[in-house]
Design a protein around this motif. Sequence first.
Motif, PDB file in Angstrom:
ATOM      1  N   ASN A  28      62.241 -11.798  12.242  1.00 52.83           N
ATOM      2  CA  ASN A  28      61.096 -12.691  12.460  1.00 52.83           C
ATOM      3  C   ASN A  28      61.083 -13.837  11.458  1.00 52.83           C
ATOM      4  O   ASN A  28      60.953 -15.009  11.831  1.00 52.83           O
ATOM      5  CB  ASN A  28      59.778 -11.921  12.328  1.00 52.83           C
ATOM      6  N   GLU A  68      61.011 -24.012  10.957  1.00 52.12           N
ATOM      7  CA  GLU A  68      60.460 -24.849   9.890  1.00 52.12           C
ATOM      8  C   GLU A  68      61.496 -25.842   9.375  1.00 52.12           C
ATOM      9  O   GLU A  68      61.167 -26.988   9.039  1.00 52.12           O
ATOM     10  CB  GLU A  68      59.953 -23.953   8.753  1.00 52.12           C
ATOM     11  N   TYR A 108      57.447 -20.252  20.284  1.00 52.89           N
ATOM     12  CA  TYR A 108      56.632 -19.159  19.768  1.00 52.89           C
ATOM     13  C   TYR A 108      56.948 -17.839  20.465  1.00 52.89           C
ATOM     14  O   TYR A 108      56.833 -16.770  19.869  1.00 52.89           O
ATOM     15  CB  TYR A 108      55.141 -19.481  19.945  1.00 52.89           C
ATOM     16  N   TRP A 145      61.340 -17.991  12.036  1.00 49.92           N
ATOM     17  CA  TRP A 145      60.334 -18.977  11.602  1.00 49.92           C
ATOM     18  C   TRP A 145      60.950 -19.988  10.646  1.00 49.92           C
ATOM     19  O   TRP A 145      60.650 -21.193  10.729  1.00 49.92           O
ATOM     20  CB  TRP A 145      59.163 -18.265  10.927  1.00 49.92           C
ATOM     21  N   THR A 189      60.009 -15.032  19.231  1.00 50.61           N
ATOM     22  CA  THR A 189      59.950 -14.057  18.137  1.00 50.61           C
ATOM     23  C   THR A 189      60.060 -12.609  18.599  1.00 50.61           C
ATOM     24  O   THR A 189      60.795 -11.825  17.990  1.00 50.61           O
ATOM     25  CB  THR A 189      58.653 -14.226  17.324  1.00 50.61           C
ATOM     26  N   HIS A 202      49.287 -20.147   4.846  1.00 50.47           N
ATOM     27  CA  HIS A 202      50.064 -20.863   5.873  1.00 50.47           C
ATOM     28  C   HIS A 202      50.073 -22.352   5.543  1.00 50.47           C
ATOM     29  O   HIS A 202      49.206 -22.865   4.831  1.00 50.47           O
ATOM     30  CB  HIS A 202      49.495 -20.624   7.275  1.00 50.47           C
ATOM     31  N   TYR A 216      50.367 -24.394  14.253  1.00 50.87           N
ATOM     32  CA  TYR A 216      49.704 -23.190  13.751  1.00 50.87           C
ATOM     33  C   TYR A 216      48.372 -22.999  14.469  1.00 50.87           C
ATOM     34  O   TYR A 216      47.535 -23.902  14.499  1.00 50.87           O
ATOM     35  CB  TYR A 216      49.471 -23.297  12.232  1.00 50.87           C
ATOM     36  N   ARG A 229      54.040 -16.558  11.542  1.00 49.37           N
ATOM     37  CA  ARG A 229      53.889 -17.720  12.404  1.00 49.37           C
ATOM     38  C   ARG A 229      54.680 -18.878  11.789  1.00 49.37           C
ATOM     39  O   ARG A 229      55.118 -18.803  10.643  1.00 49.37           O
ATOM     40  CB  ARG A 229      52.411 -18.137  12.530  1.00 49.37           C
ATOM     41  N   ILE A 230      54.833 -19.960  12.528  1.00 44.43           N
ATOM     42  CA  ILE A 230      55.431 -21.157  11.948  1.00 44.43           C
ATOM     43  C   ILE A 230      54.551 -21.593  10.786  1.00 44.43           C
ATOM     44  O   ILE A 230      53.362 -21.840  10.953  1.00 44.43           O
ATOM     45  CB  ILE A 230      55.526 -22.289  12.984  1.00 44.43           C
TER      46      ILE A 230
END
Length: 411
Positions: free
Chosen positions: A96, A104, A78, A100, A81, A305, A312, A176-177
């Motif tokens: 960014n 993923e 995390y 991610w 980034t 998300h 997360y 975010r992921i």
Amino acid sequence: MSDLLLPPEHRYAEMIKKRQNEDGSELSILNLGPTHPATHGIFQNILLMDGERVLDGEGTVGYIHRAFEKIAENRPFYQITPLTDRMNYCSAPINNMAWWMTLEKTLDIEVPKRVQYMRVIVMELARIADHIICNSVLGVDTGALTGFLYVFQYREKIYEIYEEICGSRLTTNMGRIGGFERDWSPAVWKKLDEFLNEFPGIWAEFENLLSRNRIFMDRTIGVGPISAEKAISYGFTGPNLRAAGIDYDVRVMTPYSSYEDFEFDIPVGESGDTYDRFCVRNAEVWESLKIIRQAIDKMPEGPFHANVPDYYLPPKEDVYNNMEALIYHFKIVMGEVPVPKTEIYHAVEGGNGELGFYLITDGSRTPFRLHFRRPCFIYYQAFNDMIKGQMLSDAIATLSSLNVIAGELDA
């Protein structure tokens, strides 16, 4: 000692002596950079000059090298980034999103369709901002300041959209992921709609200001050309490759984030010169606007998300009132969630070309190895080859049209 191992100024000194003995002409050595404003960054070119004509040159990098890859290998996933932001900071959200998507892919996370479309909007806005900077600054470097001042206010409007999405403008640390940290507010959609209504007319005026301007054309046509074969051999991608006539675009060749759902063209040039690079980027702005409109019109319903509690951050209210959410929050923030062992490469079409992450994990909380594939690092290697035989003023325009961002070059 081999001549190739000598510093360029030493080798050039020998060439100058030889040339003077042969025909009496006087050559000189010129340092272009590392602090010259026209280089747009801290990097150096040592040029061998015959008057104002460039005979040879050698580039030097490393003046702002920050060891991002080695730092990343000692950070939880995390916390990497913000490092990606500081490569091509002219289009940071693309960096960014690419990071991610790499994670993923590593974690085999299925991202909701709505998130993919929202990412497309953000990435295309970033591409427009990147091209605004490149083409307007090329105008400045050829003597036309007006266009730069005119379109830069719309770069600010793009940054205002970023600010509504994530609270940041230049280095965004966006997403975010699995998606975004929050759903987009009505203000985001309002600002986006205003931008889409106002900007096309402004961009058309900017194109009219330069694209058929005789002075601009004389300063850019035939300047810093590169053939398709040579561009491929160097590893060119993005607008600089397409300007040479090769219609390669990562969004089409290996689609990601549902780019296959959108209709758009790939602008290509012919000669690979500075003017073609300018025209290709101009045309790409129109295609990006087209993609954004399609994404808004087709925007699916659904969450912002993926359902991945291991990666997360849970809502703050749950963290304050639920022990399980507090545990997840602690583990994610402290980087205690391991990533499976894998070796993976993921690339996106960045503002400057193919931006990729080559990631090797060993099952720990940090990458075992991480390499950033930075398009600017490749373009800069070709620069001195492209300006041989050109005038010094042509070298400035060529470097500007390549859009070499020092933060990405020297990551």
